[in-house]
Design an enzyme around this catalytic site. Structure first.
Site, short mmCIF file in Angstrom:
data_model
loop_
_atom_site.label_atom_id
_atom_site.label_comp_id
_atom_site.label_asym_id
_atom_site.label_seq_id
_atom_site.Cartn_x
_atom_site.Cartn_y
_atom_site.Cartn_z
N MET A 1 0.84 -1.17 0.00
CA MET A 1 0.00 0.00 0.00
C MET A 1 0.88 1.23 0.00
O MET A 1 1.33 1.65 1.03
CB MET A 1 -0.91 0.02 1.22
CG MET A 1 -1.92 1.11 1.05
SD MET A 1 -2.51 2.00 2.46
CE MET A 1 -1.20 3.03 2.95
N PRO A 2 1.14 1.78 -1.14
CA PRO A 2 1.89 3.02 -1.15
C PRO A 2 1.05 4.20 -0.70
O PRO A 2 -0.16 4.25 -0.95
CB PRO A 2 2.29 3.20 -2.62
CG PRO A 2 2.05 1.88 -3.26
CD PRO A 2 0.99 1.22 -2.47
#
Length: 130
Positions: free
Chosen positions: A1-2
């Site tokens: 999850m950037p």
């Protein structure tokens, strides 16, 4: 999850959205994130109440079209994968936002699964004991 933060000088909402689109598409293509994994903070700076500083460091002539892109993501990508990501972001920033690749400044910050809480006060990537 950037988590992506984009700061751009003199950008209107359309340019900010286009830069966000460029980064998101590159993350999907190169890193393989899911399309709905879309967390971005987009900020325009007008040069008066908010400014971005830039120079010609390493012989790259940056100007008022500068866009700083900071991506925080879980560790584990190879140097080649990171280089491919930088290239693709620069390419797509030109296509979608008209931003010259020389004005695309990207930094990655990696962390561990325990460093994320995606809501509910939980560490979804590193659940603890019950």
């Amino acid at each position: 999850m950037p988590l992506v933060r984009i700061d751009a000088l003199g950008a209107d909402t359309q340019r900010l959205a286009a830069l966000g689109r460029a980064v998101h598409e590159a993350l999907i293509e190169v890193i393989g994130i899911p399309p709905d994994d879309h967390f971005q903070i987009l900020t325009a700076h007008d040069g008066a109440t908010g400014a971005l500083r830039h120079g010609d460091y390493l012989g790259i002539p940056r100007d008022e079209g500068i866009a700083y892109i900071a991506i925080t993501l879980r560790a584990g990508r190879t140097p080649d994968r990171k280089r491919a990501l930088y290239r693709r972001i620069a390419e797509l920033a030109r296509v979608h936002a008209g931003t010259e690749p020389r004005n695309v400044f990207v930094t990655l910050t990696e962390n561990e699964p325990i460093d994320w809480s995606l809501g509910e006060g939980e560490a979804q990537y590193a659940p603890g004991e019950a």
